[in-house]
Write a protein that holds these residues in place. Structure first.
Motif, PDB file in Angstrom:
ATOM      1  N   MET A  22       0.959  -1.274  -0.319  1.00 30.57           N
ATOM      2  CA  MET A  22       0.416   0.135   0.017  1.00 30.57           C
ATOM      3  C   MET A  22       1.153   1.212  -0.584  1.00 30.57           C
ATOM      4  O   MET A  22       0.175   2.319   0.170  1.00 30.57           O
ATOM      5  CB  MET A  22      -0.571  -0.371   1.645  1.00 30.57           C
ATOM      6  CG  MET A  22      -2.703  -1.223   1.313  1.00 30.57           C
ATOM      7  SD  MET A  22      -2.988  -0.868   2.688  1.00 30.57           S
ATOM      8  CE  MET A  22      -3.575   0.401   3.271  1.00 30.57           C
ATOM      9  N   GLN A  23       2.234   0.970   0.488  1.00 31.69           N
ATOM     10  CA  GLN A  23       3.170   1.900   0.324  1.00 31.69           C
ATOM     11  C   GLN A  23       3.298   3.148  -0.657  1.00 31.69           C
ATOM     12  O   GLN A  23       3.436   4.245  -0.745  1.00 31.69           O
ATOM     13  CB  GLN A  23       3.864   1.776   1.028  1.00 31.69           C
ATOM     14  CG  GLN A  23       5.148   2.767   2.494  1.00 31.69           C
ATOM     15  CD  GLN A  23       5.613   1.937   3.288  1.00 31.69           C
ATOM     16  OE1 GLN A  23       6.553   0.518   2.995  1.00 31.69           O
ATOM     17  NE2 GLN A  23       5.701   2.533   4.403  1.00 31.69           N
ATOM     18  N   PRO A  24       3.513   2.865  -1.830  1.00 31.09           N
ATOM     19  CA  PRO A  24       3.975   3.074  -2.675  1.00 31.09           C
ATOM     20  C   PRO A  24       3.628   5.066  -2.612  1.00 31.09           C
ATOM     21  O   PRO A  24       4.028   6.120  -3.130  1.00 31.09           O
ATOM     22  CB  PRO A  24       3.913   3.309  -4.048  1.00 31.09           C
ATOM     23  CG  PRO A  24       3.856   1.550  -3.783  1.00 31.09           C
ATOM     24  CD  PRO A  24       3.426   1.791  -2.658  1.00 31.09           C
ATOM     25  N   PRO A  25       1.702   5.001  -3.174  1.00 28.75           N
ATOM     26  CA  PRO A  25       1.147   6.426  -2.517  1.00 28.75           C
ATOM     27  C   PRO A  25       1.907   7.715  -2.057  1.00 28.75           C
ATOM     28  O   PRO A  25       1.756   8.166  -1.782  1.00 28.75           O
ATOM     29  CB  PRO A  25      -0.203   6.127  -2.952  1.00 28.75           C
ATOM     30  CG  PRO A  25      -0.038   4.716  -3.669  1.00 28.75           C
ATOM     31  CD  PRO A  25       1.269   4.304  -2.276  1.00 28.75           C
ATOM     32  N   PHE A  26       2.105   6.612  -0.297  1.00 26.49           N
ATOM     33  CA  PHE A  26       1.924   7.218   0.273  1.00 26.49           C
ATOM     34  C   PHE A  26       3.369   7.439   1.407  1.00 26.49           C
ATOM     35  O   PHE A  26       4.096   8.148   1.485  1.00 26.49           O
ATOM     36  CB  PHE A  26       1.841   6.899   1.765  1.00 26.49           C
ATOM     37  CG  PHE A  26      -0.173   6.927   1.023  1.00 26.49           C
ATOM     38  CD1 PHE A  26      -0.529   7.937   1.167  1.00 26.49           C
ATOM     39  CD2 PHE A  26      -0.503   5.297   1.169  1.00 26.49           C
ATOM     40  CE1 PHE A  26      -1.691   7.515   0.805  1.00 26.49           C
ATOM     41  CE2 PHE A  26      -1.878   4.843   0.854  1.00 26.49           C
ATOM     42  CZ  PHE A  26      -2.494   6.574   0.530  1.00 26.49           C
ATOM     43  N   LEU A  27       4.748   7.158   0.283  1.00 30.13           N
ATOM     44  CA  LEU A  27       6.429   8.086  -0.010  1.00 30.13           C
ATOM     45  C   LEU A  27       6.190   9.068   0.205  1.00 30.13           C
ATOM     46  O   LEU A  27       5.504   9.990  -1.146  1.00 30.13           O
ATOM     47  CB  LEU A  27       7.037   7.342  -0.592  1.00 30.13           C
ATOM     48  CG  LEU A  27       6.761   5.401  -0.826  1.00 30.13           C
ATOM     49  CD1 LEU A  27       7.812   4.524  -1.797  1.00 30.13           C
ATOM     50  CD2 LEU A  27       7.782   5.244   0.853  1.00 30.13           C
ATOM     51  N   LYS A  28       7.281  10.041   0.952  1.00 34.65           N
ATOM     52  CA  LYS A  28       7.383  11.262   0.856  1.00 34.65           C
ATOM     53  C   LYS A  28       7.664  11.925  -0.542  1.00 34.65           C
ATOM     54  O   LYS A  28       6.862  12.951  -0.459  1.00 34.65           O
ATOM     55  CB  LYS A  28       8.728  11.750   1.779  1.00 34.65           C
ATOM     56  CG  LYS A  28       8.432  13.002   1.697  1.00 34.65           C
ATOM     57  CD  LYS A  28       9.500  13.033   3.823  1.00 34.65           C
ATOM     58  CE  LYS A  28       9.300  14.647   3.604  1.00 34.65           C
ATOM     59  NZ  LYS A  28      10.447  15.155   4.372  1.00 34.65           N
ATOM     60  N   PRO A  29       8.334  11.090  -1.405  1.00 35.29           N
ATOM     61  CA  PRO A  29       8.674  11.907  -2.829  1.00 35.29           C
ATOM     62  C   PRO A  29       7.713  11.979  -3.456  1.00 35.29           C
ATOM     63  O   PRO A  29       6.965  12.464  -4.305  1.00 35.29           O
ATOM     64  CB  PRO A  29      10.014  11.432  -3.339  1.00 35.29           C
ATOM     65  CG  PRO A  29      10.168   9.903  -2.457  1.00 35.29           C
ATOM     66  CD  PRO A  29       9.714  10.294  -1.275  1.00 35.29           C
ATOM     67  N   VAL A  30       6.629  11.012  -3.343  1.00 30.79           N
ATOM     68  CA  VAL A  30       5.380  11.215  -4.285  1.00 30.79           C
ATOM     69  C   VAL A  30       4.669  11.310  -3.816  1.00 30.79           C
ATOM     70  O   VAL A  30       4.103  12.588  -4.044  1.00 30.79           O
ATOM     71  CB  VAL A  30       4.627   9.485  -3.934  1.00 30.79           C
ATOM     72  CG1 VAL A  30       3.762   9.035  -5.052  1.00 30.79           C
ATOM     73  CG2 VAL A  30       5.735   8.159  -4.339  1.00 30.79           C
ATOM     74  N   VAL A  31       4.035  12.009  -2.653  1.00 31.54           N
ATOM     75  CA  VAL A  31       3.199  12.879  -1.934  1.00 31.54           C
ATOM     76  C   VAL A  31       3.469  14.394  -2.126  1.00 31.54           C
ATOM     77  O   VAL A  31       2.800  15.076  -2.200  1.00 31.54           O
ATOM     78  CB  VAL A  31       2.983  12.295  -0.401  1.00 31.54           C
ATOM     79  CG1 VAL A  31       2.548  13.904   0.434  1.00 31.54           C
ATOM     80  CG2 VAL A  31       2.623  11.130   0.245  1.00 31.54           C
ATOM     81  N   ALA A  32       4.672  14.353  -2.199  1.00 33.88           N
ATOM     82  CA  ALA A  32       5.335  16.504  -3.006  1.00 33.88           C
ATOM     83  C   ALA A  32       4.661  16.135  -4.244  1.00 33.88           C
ATOM     84  O   ALA A  32       4.854  17.787  -4.360  1.00 33.88           O
ATOM     85  CB  ALA A  32       7.327  16.019  -2.924  1.00 33.88           C
ATOM     86  N   THR A  33       4.740  15.222  -5.275  1.00 34.34           N
ATOM     87  CA  THR A  33       4.066  15.663  -6.589  1.00 34.34           C
ATOM     88  C   THR A  33       2.310  15.747  -6.130  1.00 34.34           C
ATOM     89  O   THR A  33       2.122  16.548  -7.519  1.00 34.34           O
ATOM     90  CB  THR A  33       4.111  14.217  -7.198  1.00 34.34           C
ATOM     91  OG1 THR A  33       3.224  13.362  -6.754  1.00 34.34           O
ATOM     92  CG2 THR A  33       5.805  14.154  -7.181  1.00 34.34           C
ATOM     93  N   TYR A  34       1.475  15.397  -4.929  1.00 32.50           N
ATOM     94  CA  TYR A  34      -0.013  15.835  -4.975  1.00 32.50           C
ATOM     95  C   TYR A  34       0.806  17.522  -4.608  1.00 32.50           C
ATOM     96  O   TYR A  34      -1.304  17.628  -4.959  1.00 32.50           O
ATOM     97  CB  TYR A  34      -0.398  14.831  -3.743  1.00 32.50           C
ATOM     98  CG  TYR A  34      -0.060  13.691  -3.229  1.00 32.50           C
ATOM     99  CD1 TYR A  34      -0.061  13.303  -5.148  1.00 32.50           C
ATOM    100  CD2 TYR A  34      -0.082  12.923  -3.205  1.00 32.50           C
ATOM    101  CE1 TYR A  34       0.128  11.797  -4.962  1.00 32.50           C
ATOM    102  CE2 TYR A  34      -0.113  11.700  -2.924  1.00 32.50           C
ATOM    103  CZ  TYR A  34       0.287  10.854  -4.148  1.00 32.50           C
ATOM    104  OH  TYR A  34      -0.181   9.042  -3.583  1.00 32.50           O
ATOM    105  N   ALA A  35       1.186  18.186  -4.070  1.00 30.68           N
ATOM    106  CA  ALA A  35       1.297  19.550  -3.645  1.00 30.68           C
ATOM    107  C   ALA A  35       0.536  20.361  -4.755  1.00 30.68           C
ATOM    108  O   ALA A  35      -0.694  21.030  -3.837  1.00 30.68           O
ATOM    109  CB  ALA A  35       2.429  19.963  -3.702  1.00 30.68           C
ATOM    110  N   PRO A  36       1.042  20.418  -6.011  1.00 27.96           N
ATOM    111  CA  PRO A  36      -0.313  21.541  -6.921  1.00 27.96           C
ATOM    112  C   PRO A  36      -1.495  21.160  -6.914  1.00 27.96           C
ATOM    113  O   PRO A  36      -2.552  21.982  -6.959  1.00 27.96           O
ATOM    114  CB  PRO A  36       0.251  21.207  -8.082  1.00 27.96           C
ATOM    115  CG  PRO A  36       1.524  20.489  -7.699  1.00 27.96           C
ATOM    116  CD  PRO A  36       1.795  19.629  -6.707  1.00 27.96           C
TER     117      PRO A  36
END
Ligand code: HEM
Length: 475
Positions: free
Chosen positions: A118-132
């Motif tokens: 379950m982890q991949p979408p919640f890893l910090k570098p991936v989460v950073a891409t959700y900012a916009p």
């Protein structure tokens, strides 16, 4: 027999029997927040509640614990203390039973493997891409605010948290459907709380338990339909549900179709309410601490030049970091958690047997005056000097089951707060009743009414009534 590392340092536990145990249970079931407040400064870090019905075979003992030592021992040893039991179980062949068997109810190797999947979408570098996209959704909510409005800020933050969770967890292809799915989950959680407190767990017409089971059926069907819709499409989404389906369909995990449906529900449930509560309490605290609010505005205005900012720019806001941490310390959305001993263990000289339950109270852990001087005060500046580990500061829990969505939540909290401060000023309606309650999470009991003001207005604290004054000192 497992023992905590520094067993000899632990304050001796209090043991409650008979009527004292009953009184404690009654107080906990009636109002967990008042029960924790009453325990503050009175109960030692560990209290053993003997089986209240001693002649009942198989009756369980409860341990009520707070503080870093208990957290370290219990949360640090997930193989000794099982997770589960946060929501009602439901009949074995029911949708409710299946839905509650997501990641929270998993343990051991199954938990480890499925958490990894379950982890991949919640890893910090991936989460950073959700900012916009988070920034856009925040603006969509704020675009509806008008200077001069009086809004229930708690309701607004629930809407915002629902939109963000729906979009990022369930996908944008049919955003309105994703939002409706979120609302269906919200209703399911509410019915679980109502059914739990009614203590009437029979599937009869007109009972909250019956409504809960029907709602679970509706929810299960909605998630299955969403999964079918995603599979019919190109499967190129970056949302968490599509990731889960990809992970399941790759055949590289033991995740069953039923697990996947339950994980989807749990992800939303774990993210939506916790974040909404944290946002509402943080806005309340900022509004009521005017000097701090002005300082935070200065930080946001001088350091956030572009909108939407990069995730790293948000992370560099040091006062913002302190504000969010301090708010989650005073109002941890997960105020307590439950574990069940899997076998024999020793804690603070007490012998635990398999089946004994442990309630870990993060609300009290966060108010330990030795770790957090003046614990009832909102003092974000304390975080410049305070160094804690996740066992002392357990807002996101600790150990191998630490919150999977921590980076996601922190980004959403900081982005939202920053954007509100860039666009508005706000003030609590004078005389408002601000009440907290614990219903699964620590949340406002009803509303937090606030006036929305123009940017040139100053912050001003408002007199309020309610149990908020027991949770935080504002004088
Ligand atoms: C301010 C917001 C949040 C807070 C305070 C919070 C807190 C926590 C805590 C304390 C736990 C451990 C619960 C326990 O052990 O009983 C937890 C677990 C979890 N959280 Fe969060 N959470 C937040 C937001 C989120 C978000 C945004 C997501 C996902 C998008 C998320 C996903 C999860 C998951 C999947 C678990 C279970 C982890 C496991 O058992 O391995 N949480 N959270």
């Amino acid at each position: 027999m497992h023992k905590p590392r520094h067993a000899e340092d632990v304050t001796p536990p209090l043991v409650l029997n008979g009527a004292a145990t009953w009184r404690w249970y009654a107080s906990f079931l009636r109002d967990p927040l008042a029960c924790f407040e009453a325990a503050k400064g009175r109960l030692p870090p560990i209290t053993l509640l003997q089986n209240p019905i001693p002649f009942m075979p198989g009756g369980r003992r409860f341990l009520f614990a707070y503080g870093a030592d208990a957290n370290r021992f219990v949360l640090g040893h997930p193989d000794l203390f099982r997770s589960g039991g946060q929501v009602l179980v439901g009949p074995k062949d029911s949708a409710h039973y299946r839905l509650r068997r997501g990641i929270f109810a998993m343990n051991g190797d199954t938990h480890r493997a499925q958490r990894r999947a379950m982890q991949p979408p919640f890893l910090k570098p991936v989460v950073a891409t959700y900012a916009p996209i988070m920034a856009q959704l925040i603006d969509d909510v704020l675009d509806q605010w008008r200077v001069g409005d009086t809004l229930d800020i708690y309701r607004e933050m629930r809407k915002l948290s629902n939109w963000v969770a729906a979009y990022i967890l369930f996908g944008s292809e049919d955003f309105h459907e994703s939002v409706r799915m979120g609302e269906t989950i919200e209703r399911w959680l509410l019915l679980d709380t109502q059914a739990r407190s009614s203590l009437m767990w029979a599937d009869l017409p007109g009972t909250s338990y019956g409504r809960l089971l029907r709602q679970a059926e509706v929810l299960e069907t909605a998630i299955k339909n969403a999964i079918a819709r995603i599979r019919r499409g190109k499967m190129d989404g970056t949302d968490a549900l599509t990731e889960l389906i990809r992970s399941h369909d790759s055949g590289t995990t033991d995740m069953s179709e039923t697990d996947m449906v339950a994980h989807a529900v749990i992800l939303y449930a774990a993210s939506f309410e916790t974040t909404a509560n944290a946002l509402a309490w943080t806005l309340y605290l900022v509004a009521q601490h005017t000097e701090l609010a002005a300082e935070l505005c200065r930080e946001v205005h001088t350091q956030l030049v572009d909108w939407p900012p990069e995730a790293e720019e948000i992370e560099r806001l040091s006062l913002m970091e302190g504000v969010v941490k301090e708010s989650l310390r005073l109002f941890p959305p997960v105020a307590h958690t439950l574990r069940t001993a899997d076998g024999d263990a020793e804690l603070a000289g007490l012998n635990l047997a398999g089946g004994d339950k442990v309630i870990l109270c993060h609300y009290l852990t966060h108010r330990d005056p030795d770790v957090f001087p003046e614990p009832n005060r909102f003092r974000p500046a304390r975080w410049r000097a305070t160094r804690t580990d996740h066992y002392e500061y357990a807002a996101f829990s600790a150990g191998p089951r630490i919150c999977l969505g921590m980076s996601f939540a922190l980004l959403e909290l900081k982005l939202t707060l920053a954007r509100i401060l860039q666009r508005f000023r706000f003030r609590v309606v004078p005389g408002a009743a601000i009440e907290g309650t614990i219903q699964l999470t620590l949340r406002p009991k009803s509303t937090i009414p606030m006036q929305i003001l123009p940017l040139h207005d100053e912050f001003a604290a408002s007199p309020v009534v309610g149990n908020i004054h027991r949770m935080v000192d504002t004088t």
